[in-house]
Design a protein around this motif. Structure first.
Motif, PDB file in Angstrom:
ATOM      1  N   ASP A   1     -22.849  26.819 -57.322  1.00 47.52           N
ATOM      2  CA  ASP A   1     -23.876  27.690 -56.749  1.00 47.52           C
ATOM      3  C   ASP A   1     -25.159  26.891 -56.594  1.00 47.52           C
ATOM      4  O   ASP A   1     -25.676  26.348 -57.572  1.00 47.52           O
ATOM      5  N   TYR A   2     -25.652  26.800 -55.374  1.00 49.00           N
ATOM      6  CA  TYR A   2     -26.890  26.077 -55.107  1.00 49.00           C
ATOM      7  C   TYR A   2     -27.628  26.779 -53.978  1.00 49.00           C
ATOM      8  O   TYR A   2     -27.051  27.034 -52.919  1.00 49.00           O
ATOM      9  N   TRP A   3     -28.879  27.116 -54.198  1.00 51.03           N
ATOM     10  CA  TRP A   3     -29.703  27.745 -53.172  1.00 51.03           C
ATOM     11  C   TRP A   3     -30.551  26.665 -52.523  1.00 51.03           C
ATOM     12  O   TRP A   3     -31.540  26.206 -53.091  1.00 51.03           O
ATOM     13  N   ALA A   4     -30.184  26.261 -51.328  1.00 53.09           N
ATOM     14  CA  ALA A   4     -30.880  25.194 -50.617  1.00 53.09           C
ATOM     15  C   ALA A   4     -32.216  25.688 -50.074  1.00 53.09           C
ATOM     16  O   ALA A   4     -32.338  26.827 -49.626  1.00 53.09           O
ATOM     17  N   THR A   5     -33.208  24.788 -50.093  1.00 55.25           N
ATOM     18  CA  THR A   5     -34.465  25.093 -49.413  1.00 55.25           C
ATOM     19  C   THR A   5     -34.170  25.036 -47.909  1.00 55.25           C
ATOM     20  O   THR A   5     -33.174  24.435 -47.485  1.00 55.25           O
ATOM     21  N   PRO A   6     -35.039  25.625 -47.098  1.00 52.73           N
ATOM     22  CA  PRO A   6     -34.808  25.529 -45.651  1.00 52.73           C
ATOM     23  C   PRO A   6     -34.685  24.090 -45.146  1.00 52.73           C
ATOM     24  O   PRO A   6     -33.850  23.804 -44.286  1.00 52.73           O
ATOM     25  N   VAL A   7     -35.476  23.176 -45.695  1.00 52.54           N
ATOM     26  CA  VAL A   7     -35.404  21.780 -45.246  1.00 52.54           C
ATOM     27  C   VAL A   7     -34.068  21.159 -45.663  1.00 52.54           C
ATOM     28  O   VAL A   7     -33.446  20.433 -44.884  1.00 52.54           O
ATOM     29  N   GLU A   8     -33.610  21.449 -46.871  1.00 50.77           N
ATOM     30  CA  GLU A   8     -32.300  20.941 -47.310  1.00 50.77           C
ATOM     31  C   GLU A   8     -31.191  21.480 -46.409  1.00 50.77           C
ATOM     32  O   GLU A   8     -30.289  20.752 -45.999  1.00 50.77           O
ATOM     33  N   PHE A   9     -31.261  22.772 -46.121  1.00 51.90           N
ATOM     34  CA  PHE A   9     -30.269  23.428 -45.272  1.00 51.90           C
ATOM     35  C   PHE A   9     -30.241  22.774 -43.886  1.00 51.90           C
ATOM     36  O   PHE A   9     -29.173  22.409 -43.375  1.00 51.90           O
ATOM     37  N   LEU A  10     -31.410  22.585 -43.297  1.00 52.50           N
ATOM     38  CA  LEU A  10     -31.491  21.960 -41.975  1.00 52.50           C
ATOM     39  C   LEU A  10     -30.977  20.523 -42.007  1.00 52.50           C
ATOM     40  O   LEU A  10     -30.257  20.091 -41.110  1.00 52.50           O
ATOM     41  N   SER A  11     -31.358  19.793 -43.039  1.00 44.80           N
ATOM     42  CA  SER A  11     -30.982  18.383 -43.083  1.00 44.80           C
ATOM     43  C   SER A  11     -29.491  18.193 -43.277  1.00 44.80           C
ATOM     44  O   SER A  11     -28.925  17.216 -42.800  1.00 44.80           O
ATOM     45  N   SER A  12     -28.835  19.129 -43.963  1.00 47.72           N
ATOM     46  CA  SER A  12     -27.388  19.005 -44.138  1.00 47.72           C
ATOM     47  C   SER A  12     -26.645  19.545 -42.912  1.00 47.72           C
ATOM     48  O   SER A  12     -25.495  19.212 -42.687  1.00 47.72           O
ATOM     49  N   GLY A  13     -27.313  20.409 -42.154  1.00 45.80           N
ATOM     50  CA  GLY A  13     -26.700  20.990 -40.961  1.00 45.80           C
ATOM     51  C   GLY A  13     -25.709  22.091 -41.260  1.00 45.80           C
ATOM     52  O   GLY A  13     -25.059  22.611 -40.365  1.00 45.80           O
ATOM     53  N   ALA A  14     -25.620  22.471 -42.543  1.00 46.53           N
ATOM     54  CA  ALA A  14     -24.660  23.501 -42.941  1.00 46.53           C
ATOM     55  C   ALA A  14     -25.095  24.118 -44.267  1.00 46.53           C
ATOM     56  O   ALA A  14     -25.871  23.525 -45.020  1.00 46.53           O
ATOM     57  N   GLY A  15     -24.562  25.286 -44.540  1.00 47.40           N
ATOM     58  CA  GLY A  15     -24.847  25.953 -45.809  1.00 47.40           C
ATOM     59  C   GLY A  15     -24.003  27.190 -45.956  1.00 47.40           C
ATOM     60  O   GLY A  15     -23.261  27.571 -45.051  1.00 47.40           O
ATOM     61  N   ASP A  16     -24.135  27.829 -47.108  1.00 49.39           N
ATOM     62  CA  ASP A  16     -23.405  29.076 -47.312  1.00 49.39           C
ATOM     63  C   ASP A  16     -24.322  30.256 -47.006  1.00 49.39           C
ATOM     64  O   ASP A  16     -25.463  30.068 -46.560  1.00 49.39           O
ATOM     65  N   CYS A  17     -23.836  31.460 -47.226  1.00 52.82           N
ATOM     66  CA  CYS A  17     -24.544  32.655 -46.763  1.00 52.82           C
ATOM     67  C   CYS A  17     -25.975  32.762 -47.266  1.00 52.82           C
ATOM     68  O   CYS A  17     -26.872  33.129 -46.509  1.00 52.82           O
ATOM     69  N   GLU A  18     -26.206  32.416 -48.556  1.00 53.79           N
ATOM     70  CA  GLU A  18     -27.586  32.563 -49.027  1.00 53.79           C
ATOM     71  C   GLU A  18     -28.501  31.506 -48.429  1.00 53.79           C
ATOM     72  O   GLU A  18     -29.697  31.750 -48.263  1.00 53.79           O
ATOM     73  N   ASP A  19     -27.971  30.353 -48.047  1.00 48.77           N
ATOM     74  CA  ASP A  19     -28.801  29.338 -47.391  1.00 48.77           C
ATOM     75  C   ASP A  19     -29.292  29.852 -46.035  1.00 48.77           C
ATOM     76  O   ASP A  19     -30.463  29.651 -45.672  1.00 48.77           O
ATOM     77  N   PHE A  20     -28.415  30.521 -45.296  1.00 50.45           N
ATOM     78  CA  PHE A  20     -28.816  31.126 -44.022  1.00 50.45           C
ATOM     79  C   PHE A  20     -29.903  32.176 -44.265  1.00 50.45           C
ATOM     80  O   PHE A  20     -30.935  32.183 -43.595  1.00 50.45           O
ATOM     81  N   ALA A  21     -29.654  33.076 -45.224  1.00 48.70           N
ATOM     82  CA  ALA A  21     -30.587  34.172 -45.498  1.00 48.70           C
ATOM     83  C   ALA A  21     -31.938  33.659 -45.993  1.00 48.70           C
ATOM     84  O   ALA A  21     -32.990  34.149 -45.570  1.00 48.70           O
ATOM     85  N   ILE A  22     -31.926  32.668 -46.869  1.00 42.32           N
ATOM     86  CA  ILE A  22     -33.169  32.113 -47.417  1.00 42.32           C
ATOM     87  C   ILE A  22     -33.983  31.418 -46.333  1.00 42.32           C
ATOM     88  O   ILE A  22     -35.201  31.591 -46.247  1.00 42.32           O
ATOM     89  N   ALA A  23     -33.340  30.636 -45.488  1.00 43.52           N
ATOM     90  CA  ALA A  23     -34.054  29.947 -44.402  1.00 43.52           C
ATOM     91  C   ALA A  23     -34.698  30.961 -43.463  1.00 43.52           C
ATOM     92  O   ALA A  23     -35.848  30.796 -43.037  1.00 43.52           O
TER      93      ALA A  23
END
Length: 188
Positions: A81-103
């Protein structure tokens, strides 16, 4: 790393999340041309959306992030379980559902949507009973919220989302607490 530096980083990260998105915090990412291009793209989207009406802002932000791919935390961050920051999410180009919601959450706050109008909702997908997190927007308290989702990408009222079961609000302070814990753990 000395304790004062650790505290300054945590404080900086906390203030970033509370005030607005500070694109200088990079945490788990290396700054390279790909990351910089993603951040510039994000900034351009924010600029495009900033003078729009609220519903248009919701659509622009939802559509922008929904172009990214789904990837589990285990495959993306080597953590269950990892909640990515918006910049982390963008830089990886992918994420799970909470990464989308958090961004989406932080981007809409940057666009002037009040924090109390936004919320993460824990739910389950009806098709497979899988845990899922979406973002909600309510114009006023006790109004039926609009759901922003990476699975069903169309903006819809929560009452129209028969594919989501047992919706429960996650308090916004929980989001900030989760990021503070992660930031602290990164510094150990």
């Amino acid at each position: 790393m000395n304790i004062i530096l650790k505290l300054l980083i945590i404080l900086s990260f906390t203030l970033t999340l509370n005030a607005s998105i500070n694109l200088d915090f990079k945490s788990n990412i290396s700054v390279n041309e790909f990351t910089l291009s993603k951040i510039k793209s994000w900034e351009a989207m924010v600029k495009k959306a900033e003078n729009k009406k609220t519903l248009k802002k919701l659509k622009i932000v939802n559509d922008y992030f929904n172009k990214l791919s789904y990837k589990s935390d285990l495959n993306n961050w080597n953590k269950s379980d990892y909640w990515a920051t918006p910049v982390e999410f963008l830089s990886s180009g992918a994420g799970d559902c909470e990464d989308f919601a958090i961004a989406k959450f932080f981007t809409l706050m940057k666009l002037g949507i009040k924090e109390e109008q936004l919320g993460l909702i824990y739910t389950k997908l009806a098709k497979n009973n899988q845990a899922h997190i979406v973002l909600s927007y309510s114009h006023k308290p006790n109004f039926v919220p609009i759901i922003l989702d990476n699975v069903n990408k169309k903006l819809q009222l929560s009452t129209k989302r028969k594919d989501l079961l047992d919706m429960r609000n996650i308090e916004n302070k929980t989001i900030l607490e989760k990021f503070q814990i992660q930031a602290t753990n990164k510094l150990k």
